[in-house]
Design a protein around this motif. Structure first.
Motif, PDB file in Angstrom:
ATOM      1  N   LEU B 237      14.357   4.829  -4.839  1.00  0.00           N
ATOM      2  CA  LEU B 237      13.879   5.829  -3.932  1.00  0.00           C
ATOM      3  C   LEU B 237      13.483   4.950  -2.399  1.00  0.00           C
ATOM      4  CD1 LEU B 237      13.287   8.558  -3.080  1.00  0.00           C
ATOM      5  CD2 LEU B 237      11.100   8.491  -4.461  1.00  0.00           C
ATOM      6  N   GLY B 238      12.544   3.938  -2.827  1.00  0.00           N
ATOM      7  CA  GLY B 238      12.100   2.942  -1.609  1.00  0.00           C
ATOM      8  C   GLY B 238      13.267   2.314  -0.816  1.00  0.00           C
ATOM      9  N   SER B 239      14.387   2.149  -1.519  1.00  0.00           N
ATOM     10  CA  SER B 239      15.664   1.434  -0.948  1.00  0.00           C
ATOM     11  C   SER B 239      16.179   2.303   0.106  1.00  0.00           C
ATOM     12  CB  SER B 239      16.714   1.015  -1.929  1.00  0.00           C
ATOM     13  OG  SER B 239      15.672   0.145  -3.056  1.00  0.00           O
ATOM     14  N   VAL B 283       6.345  -6.111   8.098  1.00  0.00           N
ATOM     15  CA  VAL B 283       5.236  -5.955   7.110  1.00  0.00           C
ATOM     16  C   VAL B 283       4.399  -4.695   7.139  1.00  0.00           C
ATOM     17  CG1 VAL B 283       2.772  -7.119   6.966  1.00  0.00           C
ATOM     18  CG2 VAL B 283       4.797  -8.469   6.942  1.00  0.00           C
ATOM     19  N   THR B 284       4.779  -3.975   8.067  1.00  0.00           N
ATOM     20  CA  THR B 284       4.036  -2.607   8.148  1.00  0.00           C
ATOM     21  C   THR B 284       5.037  -1.635   7.622  1.00  0.00           C
ATOM     22  OG1 THR B 284       3.196  -3.248  10.392  1.00  0.00           O
ATOM     23  CG2 THR B 284       3.131  -1.040   9.802  1.00  0.00           C
ATOM     24  N   ILE B 285       6.493  -1.736   7.616  1.00  0.00           N
ATOM     25  CA  ILE B 285       7.366  -0.734   7.208  1.00  0.00           C
ATOM     26  C   ILE B 285       7.239  -0.585   5.770  1.00  0.00           C
ATOM     27  CG2 ILE B 285       9.834   0.030   6.862  1.00  0.00           C
ATOM     28  CD1 ILE B 285      10.152  -0.735   9.818  1.00  0.00           C
ATOM     29  N   ILE B 286       7.510  -1.863   5.136  1.00  0.00           N
ATOM     30  CA  ILE B 286       7.853  -2.026   3.652  1.00  0.00           C
ATOM     31  C   ILE B 286       6.715  -1.500   2.825  1.00  0.00           C
ATOM     32  CG2 ILE B 286       8.263  -3.757   1.838  1.00  0.00           C
ATOM     33  CD1 ILE B 286       9.803  -5.396   3.875  1.00  0.00           C
ATOM     34  N   PRO B 287       5.568  -1.620   2.901  1.00  0.00           N
ATOM     35  CA  PRO B 287       4.439  -1.173   2.145  1.00  0.00           C
ATOM     36  C   PRO B 287       4.404   0.452   2.587  1.00  0.00           C
ATOM     37  CG  PRO B 287       3.235  -2.607   3.699  1.00  0.00           C
ATOM     38  CD  PRO B 287       4.890  -2.858   3.691  1.00  0.00           C
ATOM     39  N   LEU B 288       4.705   0.711   3.749  1.00  0.00           N
ATOM     40  CA  LEU B 288       4.660   2.159   4.125  1.00  0.00           C
ATOM     41  C   LEU B 288       5.685   2.833   3.155  1.00  0.00           C
ATOM     42  CD1 LEU B 288       3.368   4.352   6.018  1.00  0.00           C
ATOM     43  CD2 LEU B 288       5.230   4.076   7.323  1.00  0.00           C
ATOM     44  N   VAL B 289       6.956   2.383   3.160  1.00  0.00           N
ATOM     45  CA  VAL B 289       7.917   3.064   2.556  1.00  0.00           C
ATOM     46  C   VAL B 289       7.615   3.144   0.865  1.00  0.00           C
ATOM     47  CG1 VAL B 289      10.353   2.292   1.613  1.00  0.00           C
ATOM     48  CG2 VAL B 289       9.788   2.294   4.185  1.00  0.00           C
TER      49      VAL B 289
END
Lengths: 248, 397
Positions: B237-239, B283-289
């Motif tokens: 889902l994250g991908s 660094v902001t997008i990945i944990p948000l996703v």
């Protein structure tokens, strides 16, 4: 080998209160035996099989599959079983071959053996013609054979069949029934759940009549006939389940 | 955790083969970004053209030299008032946004050093009239200063002695932003939106769909732990959500380099992004996703069927949309730099991304925002796994 002792599953239902889906069930089966679970819809057959296959946890009692406790050793139990039901769908965007490889990996079959095992299963169930077609495009019979292949891919010693022929045509049903019969020769322990009397009569070595979550009787077809004094299994079943219905 | 990667790969394989997912989660964001930028480029061009303030002038032939100043500013379209028509009638007939009436002896009075009265008629409820009025006042102010200095010079008076002070503009030496101001404000919003909506096309199918089809039970009886199954689905889902964000960014980049005159205004400062800014955005997008993936997976696990998933997501969308919308205007407020913004999920990510797009990275904000998102991502995953291991939730259909 399966040993079930006083197994129960109770649900809390907001409207009906506590529902005793399975209530103190005990039985045991041995390798090479086809054990039938005969009951009407809602009798508790599926709940019982779900507990034995570790999908849901029992409320009380215990069960052992192939020497492993369902509550304490669920992983070992899962490795030992195959489960097939007509309500189980396939992955529509995978081919049967891809799906078998996927399931093989999940069952921990070593990559060096997986390819050969998949091909062997495909050949055994004569699936070569449609093994590379998307599951979505398969006929009902082909889907059922794929489902069967998935069930036996890891060569489990214990097999559960939950209403495996429901909704199938005669030809597709025949394939399944012949396969179940062949399991006896391969020394598998089979639990076959059905509400179709003729199927139980045809393949089961022993039949367990289950009604309202409780076992009403266990025995060979001959023993059940003798106990009820009835000749046909349908009459035997009614004789074993009717008293409760009339009492209710 | 054996088996999670197999579940992950299988899910991805199915998504790649599903045209619905490809169109809505991968191709959709790209096409939509291109469309949005084209639309805003067109609007921006039209807006600029429209801003030739249409002004009705009475006695224009007597209005020199003020009218020349208006024409020179290139902001006005001058329309001569029809003889016999009043300014009010001209405005009622939409001949212009406002009307300027010069007296017939305007020039003579001006040359005589007198102050002739010039009347501006406008509808105070009409926004465009107020904008045009401000433009007229601006020309007037410049004209008046120039005129005053000329008169004082004629009278041998040093005009500077009359000024309280001289205002000198001193611009800070800042980095070139990633793109034009509009894009810098809008991009973080788009990224946040796609991080969330990207997973919409598959979330219903992931668990609720499997419950409906009956394939979930097959998965549950394999010797792979439920945690591993949930984690594999979470990663898938994250991908897909991440792919949506990347696709949306690709749409922006394509439009940034495409030689389309209509959209060039939006990319007036080119497309420059420092490595630090790129790092900050990643660094902001990945944990948000990952946070969104956890929440969406929890919803799909909790729901009985795909229809129920859609109902829950409709409500959840508002929770995401409100801070996302607010992130667009945060740059115009003083709260952008406040420390508490770093603790507001979604808004903090959008704020950090906005700063990064301006090619300035506040490492403290980035650290705090990422930490908040990581904690939320862990929370989301924990919730999804918790629900996935709950028999009551998993078995309800």
């Amino acid at each position: 080998m399966i040993t079930v002792e006083d197994l129960a599953k109770h649900f809390k239902d907001p409207k009906r209160g506590v529902v005793r889906a399975v209530d103190g069930v005990s039985f045991s089966t041995s390798p090479g035996e086809i054990f039938g679970l005969l009951g009407a819809n809602g009798a508790g057959k599926t709940t019982l099989l779900r507990m034995l296959s570790t999908v849901i946890a029992p409320t009380s009692g215990r069960a052992e599959i192939h020497g492993h406790d369902v509550a304490n050793e669920p992983d070992a139990v899962r490795k030992s079983i195959g489960f097939m039901s007509t309500t189980t769908a396939l992955y529509s965007r995978l081919t049967p071959r891809e799906m078998l490889k996927y399931m093989g990996k999940l069952y921990g079959i070593a990559s060096s053996q997986l390819g050969a095992r998949v091909e062997e299963t495909i050949a055994m169930l004569e699936m070569e013609e449609f093994a590379d077609r998307l599951c979505d495009k398969l006929s009902t019979g082909q889907k059922q054979r794929t489902s069967l292949a998935r069930t036996i891919l890891h060569d489990p010693p214990v097999l559960f069949f939950d209403e495996p022929t429901a909704g199938l045509d005669v030809l597709a049903s025949k394939t399944i029934m012949e396969f179940i019969e062949s399991c006896r020769d391969r020394n598998k322990t089979v639990v076959f759940s059905t509400h179709i009397m003729s199927e139980a009569e045809r393949v089961c070595d022993r039949i367990c009549v289950i009604h309202d979550g409780k076992i009403r009787a266990i025995g060979t077809l001959q023993e059940l006939k003798q106990a009820t004094g009835e000749e046909r299994l349908e009459r035997v079943f009614l004789a074993l389940t009717e008293p409760t219905e009339s009492a209710a | 955790m054996r088996g999670w990667s197999d579940v992950f790969r299988k899910e991805l394989k199915e998504f790649v083969r599903d045209k619905r997912v490809l169109y809505s989660a991968v191709l959709g964001p790209l096409v939509l970004e291109v469309f949005i930028i084209l639309l805003f480029g067109y609007l921006s061009t039209s807006f600029t053209k429209d801003f030739a303030h249409k002004v009705v002038v009475e006695n224009s032939r007597h209005a020199e030299p003020f009218l020349s100043a208006m024409v020179e500013s290139k902001k006005f379209e001058i329309v001569e008032l029809t003889p016999g028509m009043s300014a009010e009638e001209a405005l009622a007939q939409k001949m212009g946004r406002l009307a300027i009436s010069f007296p017939e002896n305007f020039q003579e009075l001006l040359e005589a050093g007198q102050s002739p009265e010039v009347r501006v008629t406008y509808d105070p409820n009409e926004e465009t009239a107020l904008i045009s009025l401000a433009a007229v006042k601006e020309v007037y102010s410049s004209f008046a200063s120039k005129y005053s200095i000329e008169r004082m010079t004629e009278l041998n008076i040093d005009a500077r002695t009359l000024l309280p002070f001289v205002l000198v503009e001193d611009k800070l030496p800042v980095e070139k932003p990633f793109a034009g101001a509009w894009l810098v404000g809008f991009l973080p919003y788009l990224i946040v939106i796609w991080a969330f909506y990207g997973g919409f096309s598959i979330v219903g199918d992931l668990v609720a769909g499997e419950k409906e089809r009956g394939s979930l039970e097959t998965l549950l009886i394999t010797p792979v732990s439920r945690q591993a199954i949930a984690f594999g689905k979470f990663c898938a889902l994250g991908s897909v959500s991440l792919a949506s964000c990347i696709s949306a960014l690709a749409g922006v980049l394509i439009m940034g380099v495409a030689p389309i005159p209509m959209t060039q205004r939006l990319f007036e400062s080119g497309l420059s992004l420092s490595p630090a800014s790129m790092f900050a955005i990643a660094v902001t997008i990945i944990p948000l996703v990952m946070f969104f993936a956890g929440i969406l997976l929890a919803v799909s696990t909790f729901a009985r069927n795909q229809r129920e998933v859609q109902s829950y997501l409709s409500l959840l969308s508002f929770v995401v949309l409100i801070p996302a919308i607010f992130s667009q205007i945060i740059g115009y407020t003083d709260i952008a730099g406040k420390a508490w913004v770093n603790f507001i999920p979604i808004l903090n990510s959008a704020s950090v991304m906005r700063d990064a797009l301006l090619n300035r990275v506040d490492w403290t904000s980035l650290g705090m925002t990422s930490a908040v998102s990581v904690v939320l991502a862990i929370g989301g995953l924990w919730l999804a796994v918790k629900l996935f291991t709950k028999e009551k939730v998993l078995m309800r259909v």
